[in-house]
Scaffold this motif. Structure first.
Motif, short mmCIF file in Angstrom:
data_model
loop_
_atom_site.label_atom_id
_atom_site.label_comp_id
_atom_site.label_asym_id
_atom_site.label_seq_id
_atom_site.Cartn_x
_atom_site.Cartn_y
_atom_site.Cartn_z
N ALA A 83 -51.44 39.45 22.64
CA ALA A 83 -50.87 39.62 23.98
C ALA A 83 -49.42 40.06 23.94
CB ALA A 83 -51.01 38.32 24.77
N ASP A 84 -48.67 39.66 22.90
CA ASP A 84 -47.26 40.04 22.80
C ASP A 84 -47.05 41.27 21.93
OD1 ASP A 84 -47.90 38.92 20.38
OD2 ASP A 84 -46.22 37.51 20.33
N GLY A 85 -48.13 41.99 21.60
CA GLY A 85 -48.01 43.24 20.86
C GLY A 85 -48.04 43.12 19.35
N ARG A 138 -50.43 35.07 11.81
CA ARG A 138 -49.25 35.93 11.89
C ARG A 138 -48.44 35.88 10.59
NH1 ARG A 138 -46.99 36.62 17.78
NH2 ARG A 138 -48.98 36.64 18.92
N GLY A 145 -45.80 40.37 12.77
CA GLY A 145 -44.99 39.25 13.24
C GLY A 145 -43.90 38.93 12.26
N LYS A 153 -47.88 30.30 18.47
CA LYS A 153 -48.37 31.58 19.01
C LYS A 153 -49.78 31.89 18.53
CE LYS A 153 -43.79 33.58 19.68
NZ LYS A 153 -42.88 34.72 19.40
N HIS A 156 -52.85 31.39 20.83
CA HIS A 156 -53.19 32.46 21.78
C HIS A 156 -53.92 33.61 21.08
CE1 HIS A 156 -50.84 30.38 24.80
NE2 HIS A 156 -49.83 30.33 23.96
N ASP A 157 -53.69 33.75 19.77
CA ASP A 157 -54.39 34.80 19.02
C ASP A 157 -55.88 34.52 18.92
OD1 ASP A 157 -51.89 35.92 18.70
OD2 ASP A 157 -51.60 35.10 16.68
N THR A 160 -57.35 36.36 21.62
CA THR A 160 -57.38 37.78 21.28
C THR A 160 -58.61 38.12 20.45
OG1 THR A 160 -54.95 37.93 21.34
CG2 THR A 160 -56.13 39.62 20.08
#
Length: 389
Positions: A83-85, A138, A145, A153, A156-157, A160
């Protein structure tokens, strides 16, 4: 000169059940930091390495050896954007041909590993009929990252990866999430994210069950365990002060990695596994504490004797399979999914089908009496049911 710690910084190091910070504690710790000197900066350096060292995993020999073998077996490799690229590396392993179709599995590895480290686990689950999507944490393997965030974080992956599996048609929710060590922290933390999303968006949760192999309770507890196992010569207070500063510089907080409240609130089935309690080379004590805190819904703890923490997610996985089958049975029941024969056709629960366990409560895992939330009746002891609740 290192600035003295503030009361807020000191409070961030404490366990939730420890007494609040007082003026005497602040004064004592400020004296420790003033005397620490090199010790404090050594702690900062160790903390930075914890966050940044995993970039070396891109040169892993296991990764180079297993990747072509997985591709020859039909695995699909690629990267997808979080979500954060941040790019997240993945490997999709399809279910074995002819195996009865089972729920999809999203798998995350541990610190200083890659998805290929758990190739045999993916092959085992694929052989049982599970489509498996393995992701790199990450700053590990094929993922980007600037550093690993120990679940902050990465939780949240997981969403994804579920989105990716759905878009590609590999499998659809509800899924089972599996993680080892730091990966286990991420999939457990994701349960809270998934629960919040399902309550706000309307659709039900996308995760039906979770297998957490050797998770730490929090990054704070993980650092203390690592020191006791690998670097007992470093003074704990200096190490914790330094690592806390390194974590803060990365924009993270120890509190964001705390799992106790997550586990307490969760009623979906969770399978825990770890090495033996009391062994400084395992996280058995912390995993057992999380297991005890899971008072809602089904849970089981599988203790693997004679192995270190680092073997639980790989070498010891075959020993966990009986409990995995018990987790799967509860997941099927919660999802109203019937058992399947070898050809994939549905069979009624309780029917006699050769080689297929259709009973949702297998004999080896059965409770004589079940409460509505599947916990055993009060007269059953943990020993009587194999430490399963």
């Amino acid at each position: 000169m290192n600035p003295p710690p503030t009361p807020a910084e000191i409070a961030a190091e404490r366990e939730p059940d420890e007494p609040p910070v007082d003026a005497e504690e602040v004064s004592r710790l400020q004296r420790i930091r003033r005397r620490a000197g090199v010790g404090h900066w050594l702690g900062v350096w160790v903390g930075r390495q914890m966050l940044r060292l995993p970039w070396l995993t891109r040169f892993s020999l296991t990764r180079k050896r297993q990747r072509p073998q997985l591709q020859n077996d039909g695995a699909t490799y690629g990267t997808t954007l979080a979500a954060d690229g941040v790019p997240i590396g993945y490997c999709y392993v399809p279910p074995a041909a002819g195996a009865p179709r089972r729920p999809g599995v999203v798998h995350l590895h541990g610190w200083m590993e890659t998805k290929e480290t758990h190739a045999e686990t993916a092959r085992t689950l694929s052989g049982l009929g599970h489509p498996v999507l393995m992701g790199d944490l990450r700053h590990h393997g094929d993922s980007g990252g600037p550093f690993v965030t120990f679940g902050v974080k990465e939780r949240h992956d997981v969403d994804t990866l579920i989105d990716l599996a759905t878009e590609r048609g590999w499998f659809e929710p509800p899924v089972i999430t599996v993680g080892f060590s730091t990966g286990a922290v991420a999939v457990l933390a994701h349960l809270a994210v998934d629960r919040a999303r399902s309550s706000s968006d309307g659709p039900g949760p996308r995760v039906a069950g979770c297998a957490a192999l050797a998770p730490m309770i929090s990054l704070r507890r993980g650092v203390r365990w690592f020191r006791g196992m690998a670097a007992p010569q470093i003074a704990e207070r200096w190490l914790m002060l330094g690592v806390t500063e390194a974590i803060r510089r990365a924009g993270l907080s120890f509190d964001e990695t705390e799992l106790r409240d997550v586990v307490k609130a969760e009623d979906r089935p969770i399978l825990f596994a770890a090495g033996e309690r009391g062994d400084r080379f395992t996280l058995g004590d912390q995993v057992e504490e999380l297991h005890r805190l899971k008072t809602r819904g089904w849970t089981a703890l599988h203790t693997v004797p004679g192995v270190t923490h680092f073997a639980v997610g790989v070498e010891a996985f075959p020993a966990i399979l009986p409990k995995w089958e018990a987790l799967l049975a509860v997941v099927r029941e919660l999802c109203d999914e019937p058992a399947c024969a070898d050809d994939g056709s549905a069979v009624e629960a309780g029917a006699e089908v050769e080689g297929v366990r259709t009973d949702l409560h297998p004999t080896a895992e059965r409770h004589a009496d079940h409460q509505p939330d599947r916990r055993p009746a009060g007269d059953q002891t943990a020993a009587a049911v194999g430490d399963q609740r």
